[in-house]
Each structure stands twice: as C-alpha cells, then as structure tokens.
Scaffold this active site. Structure first.
Site, PDB file in Angstrom:
ATOM      1  CE  LYS A 283     -34.511 -19.098   3.458  1.00  0.00           C
ATOM      2  NZ  LYS A 283     -34.495 -20.272   4.353  1.00  0.00           N
ATOM      3  CB  THR A 284     -40.359 -14.359   4.954  1.00  0.00           C
ATOM      4  OG1 THR A 284     -40.125 -15.442   4.066  1.00  0.00           O
ATOM      5  CG2 THR A 284     -41.350 -13.405   4.347  1.00  0.00           C
TER       6      THR A 284
ATOM      7  CG  ASP B 234     -39.209 -17.337  -0.346  1.00  0.00           C
ATOM      8  OD1 ASP B 234     -38.040 -17.655  -0.045  1.00  0.00           O
ATOM      9  OD2 ASP B 234     -40.206 -17.798   0.243  1.00  0.00           O
TER      10      ASP B 234
ATOM     11  CB  THR C 128     -34.015 -23.946   0.741  1.00  0.00           C
ATOM     12  OG1 THR C 128     -34.602 -24.193  -0.536  1.00  0.00           O
ATOM     13  CG2 THR C 128     -35.035 -23.323   1.664  1.00  0.00           C
TER      14      THR C 128
ATOM     15  NE  ARG D 172     -42.792 -20.657   8.606  1.00  0.00           N
ATOM     16  CZ  ARG D 172     -42.190 -20.539   7.426  1.00  0.00           C
ATOM     17  NH1 ARG D 172     -41.821 -21.612   6.769  1.00  0.00           N
ATOM     18  NH2 ARG D 172     -41.944 -19.356   6.916  1.00  0.00           N
TER      19      ARG D 172
END
Ligand code: ADE
Length: 348
Positions: free
Chosen positions: A75-76, A120, A169, A228
């Site tokens: 997302k980032t 975020d 989330t 990630r």
C-alpha cells in the site's frame, strides 16, 4: 506437547510488518517507482492507470484513494508510485501519529497544490481529528478556532487541492462518513505465486545476485504471497549463498535457509504451526474464541487477528465462524494430522 520457543517472539522473518530501519532501507531500493514496474494487483493497476492518465490530461488533482487489505502487500509503495506518476510530492503520516487536530491542520496547511498525503492506519484516527479531514477532503478547506471563550471565532482556511491516500488493514473499523469521501476504493489481494516469483527475480536483478529458476519458485512458495516477505527471505537466502561462496542461489540453498529459519513449504513458521497445533490439541480444533486462543498462547488478540490469521485464512487452514475460530481439514492435513470423526460429520 507444543512448547512456545522463546525465539519465536523475538524475530519473525515472515512477519508482514516492516521492521528494522536497515530492512526499510533495503526495501526502498527494491520498491518499484512506476505503475509499469509494479508487479501484481492487476485490477488496481488497471484502474489507477486510467485515473492517473485522465487526471493528467485534464490537469486535475487525482481523487482521494482508499487502499485496504492485509499488511505487507504494497500500500505504501503504491502511494509513492502515485505521487511519482502525478509528479507530486508525497507526505506521509499515520492515524496514531495524528494525536490532535492541530497535528493534522499543520500538515494540511503545509501541503502544495497537487501533493499526495498518505495516511497509514487511517482507521486509527481519533474521531475529533477525523472530523478535520471531512471538510479538507470535500471542500479543500478547514475551520480553525481563533481565541478562547466567548470571543472565540471560527476562521475558514482554504487548502491547496491535494490527494489523500488512506490505507487500512481494517476496513470494517472505518466510519462511513470517512469511507464515503474517497472517490476510489481499492482492495489489495494476496499475490499469485507467479507474481511473487517475478518480484523475486526483479529484486535479485537489482541486487545483482543470480538465482536459479527452481530456487526462485521455491522461495516464492514460502513467501506467504507477500512481496515484503519475499524480499526479506531473498536477503536471508543471499547471505547463505554468499557464506557458501556460491555465485548463484540454488534450490538447495533456499531449502537450507528456510529450514534454518523454521519456515515451511507454504511459508508457515513456528508460531503459525503453534496456533493451529494449540487449537487442535487443547480445543479439539475449535470452534474456539479468539480470547481463549490468545490466553493459551500468551499472544495479544490484535496480533493474532491482524498478523497471523489473514494468511492462515487465505490458505484455508483456519475459518472465522460466529462461534469462534475453527481449524479446517486442510489445516489438520498440513500438520500431518487427520481431522477427528466428530468434525467430519459436522462438516457434511
Ligand atoms: N517489490 C515489492 N513489491 C513489488 C511489486 N508489487 N512489484 C515489483 N516489485 C516489488
């Protein structure tokens, strides 16, 4: 008897959350910078490409965007890409960091035309701070109070047109007035193994380390469908290859590294197996309440729910039911166990 090893909690190589500053630095070098470079999340990419092109053609600011889905899926990264594609700068903050109205007001009043503001964990904004966002998003203005007591008066401050990108989330915890103010809502899915494999090959190229096809495939299968984690495992495996003086990462090196990290063929680690194992041994596979599992494992409910469960559910090993959590037949099989008779009849 399942015993919780001390080292499980200390360091978790397959954790989806970003961790050390060193890893963040490493992660940043691997981050794609454009939508074309970005692998996976095809639907989001297609829709965003259209929105970005259209906004650029009209010389307009992009509509506000809400990104939701499990941690670690990019997302980032996507927020930075959007900034880059719009030739805009990206300011980053988060729900818990914005404690007071003034914290948000000072960020908003320092934005320039067309900037991207990324918030975020937007579901963790306090209601009083969230309220400031409403007029900022809708009217590109905020009302601030000047003075105190009877002489206090509200002054409206105009803001530059900006794009808010919210990430969460926990979509269900977002208030509807906030949700309704986003023009685009995109849901992140876990990545296909093939896309993870492509991400690993791309990262290996950037890191100038060779990796055999079978090794990339094997690594992809253990990466929990999360970029990630794939990149973090690649980094560990690269260390193993270097230690052996190999100039290319082979499948057996991946296997050795995963084994030593306690990560299995589907990317589960000790703690994942312990969650399933404890539910089976102590609670007959469920249904069992999250709070009971939390006490049995001495792990916080929120951590179980946000960090461990999404992937176990994605694999179909665990189900959330109104009566509690349930280990599925697949979950039993992954641990090399047979589902008990009473559960077989229950499932029919
Ligand atoms: N690195 C991390 N996420 C990525 C993605 N989605 N595409 C390409 N490289 C990545």
């Amino acid at each position: 008897m399942i015993q919780r090893e001390e080292n499980v909690k200390k360091e978790r190589v397959v954790a989806p959350a970003s961790d050390t500053a060193e890893f963040s630095q490493f992660e940043q070098t691997l981050r794609p910078k454009t939508l074309t470079e970005y692998i996976g999340q095809k639907e989001i990419k297609r829709n965003l490409t259209i929105s970005v092109q259209a906004a650029k053609k009209r010389k307009e600011t992009l509509e506000h965007i809400l990104l939701h889905g499990p941690a670690g899926l990019g997302k980032t990264t996507l927020a930075y890409i959007i900034g880059n594609e719009m030739a805009a700068s990206v300011k980053i903050s988060s729900g818990p960091a914005l404690e007071r109205q003034g914290d948000l007001a000072s960020i908003l009043t320092n934005l320039s035309e067309n900037d991207v503001l990324f918030i975020d964990e937007i579901h963790r904004l306090r209601p009083i701070v969230e309220e400031v966002l409403y007029s900022a998003m809708e009217d590109f203005a905020i009302d601030i109070m000047l003075g105190k007591g009877p002489s206090a008066r509200a002054v409206r401050l105009n803001l530059p047109r900006f794009t808010l990108i919210g990430a969460t989330t926990k979509m269900s915890l977002l208030s509807s007035p906030l949700r309704d103010r986003f023009g685009n809502v995109f849901k992140f899915q876990f990545y296909d193994i093939d896309d993870i494999r492509k991400i690993i090959l791309r990262s290996a190229k950037i890191l100038e380390c060779k990796i055999e096809d079978a090794a990339a495939q094997r690594l992809a299968e253990s990466s929990r469908q999360t970029p990630r984690i794939a990149n973090r495992l690649l980094r560990r495996v690269r260390d193993f290859a270097e230690y052996h003086g190999a100039n290319s990462i082979a499948e057996k090196t991946v296997e050795e590294a995963l084994h030593s990290l306690g990560v299995d063929s589907l990317g589960l680690d000790e703690m994942d197996r312990m969650i399933l194992g404890t539910m089976i041994e102590k609670f007959k596979g469920g249904p069992v309440g999250l709070n009971t599992i939390s006490s049995a494992l001495s792990e916080e409910e929120a951590t179980l729910e946000d960090i461990y469960e999404p992937y176990l559910i994605q694999l179909g090993f665990l189900e959330r039911t109104p009566r509690g959590r349930l280990v599925t037949e697949r979950g039993y099989h992954h641990l090399g166990m047979e589902i008990p008779r009473h559960r077989q009849t229950q499932l029919i």
